[in-house]
Design an enzyme around this catalytic site. Structure first.
Site, PDB file in Angstrom:
ATOM      1  N   GLU A 184      -1.690 -20.103   5.230  1.00  0.00           N
ATOM      2  CA  GLU A 184      -2.484 -19.341   4.258  1.00  0.00           C
ATOM      3  C   GLU A 184      -2.868 -20.174   3.045  1.00  0.00           C
ATOM      4  O   GLU A 184      -3.474 -19.639   2.114  1.00  0.00           O
ATOM      5  CB  GLU A 184      -1.653 -18.135   3.757  1.00  0.00           C
ATOM      6  N   ASP A 241      -9.490  -8.169   8.890  1.00  0.00           N
ATOM      7  CA  ASP A 241      -8.818  -7.108   9.650  1.00  0.00           C
ATOM      8  C   ASP A 241      -8.960  -7.311  11.152  1.00  0.00           C
ATOM      9  O   ASP A 241      -8.127  -6.843  11.931  1.00  0.00           O
ATOM     10  CB  ASP A 241      -9.424  -5.739   9.303  1.00  0.00           C
ATOM     11  N   HIS A 271      -1.948  -2.817   6.531  1.00  0.00           N
ATOM     12  CA  HIS A 271      -1.980  -4.289   6.425  1.00  0.00           C
ATOM     13  C   HIS A 271      -0.844  -4.856   5.564  1.00  0.00           C
ATOM     14  O   HIS A 271      -0.184  -4.149   4.821  1.00  0.00           O
ATOM     15  CB  HIS A 271      -3.343  -4.766   5.914  1.00  0.00           C
ATOM     16  N   ASP A 318      -1.423  -7.690   3.549  1.00  0.00           N
ATOM     17  CA  ASP A 318      -1.902  -8.611   2.515  1.00  0.00           C
ATOM     18  C   ASP A 318      -2.106  -8.011   1.122  1.00  0.00           C
ATOM     19  O   ASP A 318      -2.729  -8.643   0.267  1.00  0.00           O
ATOM     20  CB  ASP A 318      -3.156  -9.361   2.996  1.00  0.00           C
ATOM     21  N   ASN A 337      -3.949  -9.320  -3.187  1.00  0.00           N
ATOM     22  CA  ASN A 337      -4.839  -9.699  -2.086  1.00  0.00           C
ATOM     23  C   ASN A 337      -5.729 -10.884  -2.491  1.00  0.00           C
ATOM     24  O   ASN A 337      -6.944 -10.812  -2.546  1.00  0.00           O
ATOM     25  CB  ASN A 337      -5.675  -8.458  -1.749  1.00  0.00           C
ATOM     26  N   HIS A 347      -8.627 -11.681  -0.096  1.00  0.00           N
ATOM     27  CA  HIS A 347      -8.001 -12.014   1.190  1.00  0.00           C
ATOM     28  C   HIS A 347      -8.650 -11.209   2.313  1.00  0.00           C
ATOM     29  O   HIS A 347      -9.027 -11.757   3.349  1.00  0.00           O
ATOM     30  CB  HIS A 347      -6.480 -11.776   1.141  1.00  0.00           C
ATOM     31  N   CYS A 348      -8.804  -9.922   2.076  1.00  0.00           N
ATOM     32  CA  CYS A 348      -9.376  -9.052   3.125  1.00  0.00           C
ATOM     33  C   CYS A 348     -10.795  -9.423   3.494  1.00  0.00           C
ATOM     34  O   CYS A 348     -11.180  -9.289   4.662  1.00  0.00           O
ATOM     35  CB  CYS A 348      -9.426  -7.608   2.654  1.00  0.00           C
TER      36      CYS A 348
END
Ligand code: DAV
Length: 326
Positions: free
Chosen positions: A6, A91, A210, A212, A270, A315-316
């Protein structure tokens, strides 16, 4: 080789697109997965244009920033008119090593979303793309989850998970068991990655969507944790228990468009890591910036006004396709 963690230097990233974002047809999957804790879904149809326009304006600023950082930006197929949206590729698309998995999504409306991203991987000759098709019968969903975080939305009738239930740290993958990912999904993921990585499950931490907005990996041995969900390091898988933890400060709530709310204020967590010394954070999260600076991590503070409305911050709305591998 594609991204395996990441946080090492980002080279290529997919950035989502709010165009065509919709509230899909109401069904048992939408009720149980997205709205178990979150009122009832708004009426089916396109999101209000203001939401879509503001989200796309903020995405454009983010892309300008990425280009300035020498990151190569890929976008979803403009021809793809989504049943739900193509705002959160995170996702749907799981990237690790030389593998791309389009995960068996928890929402029926997202079953074909991968078609917006597939072509982006054609340029990588040795990359394997795999799609998991599942039936999503009503029996997959447990309506007792509505209003009760102790009951999860997904039964174990078939493997089901969103890619955003996973965080990657090279040879280790961390998988949240929640409303958007069941145990059979974790087993399927382990089978898919084979001996390239070990899947560790995280359970009884956060039942909704999720991983995150609960954990972010900042570098090897340093993670950001949401203290409203991780109360104690013993809730983490063993391998993460001796990492240093930055406890995320109380988020600044940036609110959401009236009547449309897809996430908690903890989207502050996130963030997208550009490298071990630079992350992209929602622009109001000054207390978080102060904490991260203590660890020599700079924060690019950028707007994402409709993050809570559409259920995704930096992040998403991305997928790290290539990072410099360690
Ligand atoms: O904290 O409401 C947001 C979803 C992140 N993918 C939350 C979950």
């Amino acid at each position: 080789m594609l991204s395996r963690n990441e946080y090492s230097q980002l080279k290529t990233v997919i950035v989502g697109d709010a165009t065509g974002a919709k509230i899909p047809k109401h069904d048992i999957s939408l009720r149980c997965v997205n709205y178990a804790d979150n009122g009832t879904p708004p009426e089916q149809g396109l999101y209000p244009q203001q939401i879509i326009d503001e989200a796309n304006e903020d995405i454009d600023k983010f892309i300008q920033f990425l280009i300035k950082e020498n990151v190569n930006v890929l976008r979803p197929d403009v021809e793809h008119d989504p049943v739900y949206y193509k705002f959160c590729p995170r996702d749907t698309v799981f990237v690790h090593d030389n593998n791309v998995l389009y995960t068996p999504m928890s929402l029926r409306a997202r079953a074909d979303e991968h078609t917006a991203y597939r072509k982006l991987f054609d340029r990588y000759e040795s990359v394997q793309q795999e799609t998991v098709n599942i039936t999503r019968e009503d029996s997959l969903y447990n309506t007792a989850c509505v209003g009760n975080p102790n009951v999860l939305a997904l039964n174990e009738t078939e493997p089901c998970f969103d890619a955003a239930n996973i965080l990657k740290d090279n040879d280790d993958l961390y998988y949240l068991v929640s409303n958007s990912g069941n145990l059979r999904g974790a087993e399927m993921l382990q089978h898919f990655v084979g001996d390239t990585a070990k899947v560790h499950t995280i359970e009884d931490v956060y039942s909704y969507m999720h991983l995150d907005s609960t954990i972010a990996f900042l570098r090897e041995g340093l993670l950001l944790a949401n203290p409203s969900r991780i109360k104690d390091r013993t809730q983490l898988p063993e391998k993460l228990q001796n990492w240093d933890i930055v406890w995320a400060p109380e988020p600044v709530d940036i609110g959401h468009y009236p009547g449309f709310n897809n996430s908690s204020p903890w989207l502050s967590v996130n963030l997208l890591s550009i490298n071990e010394r630079l992350v992209v954070v929602e622009e109001h999260q000054h207390n978080l910036r102060i904490e991260l600076e203590k660890h020599n991590i700079d924060c690019a503070m950028l707007p994402m006004r409709q993050a809570r409305t559409l259920g995704g911050c930096f992040h998403c709305i991305t997928v790290d396709v290539e990072r410099e591998n360690v």
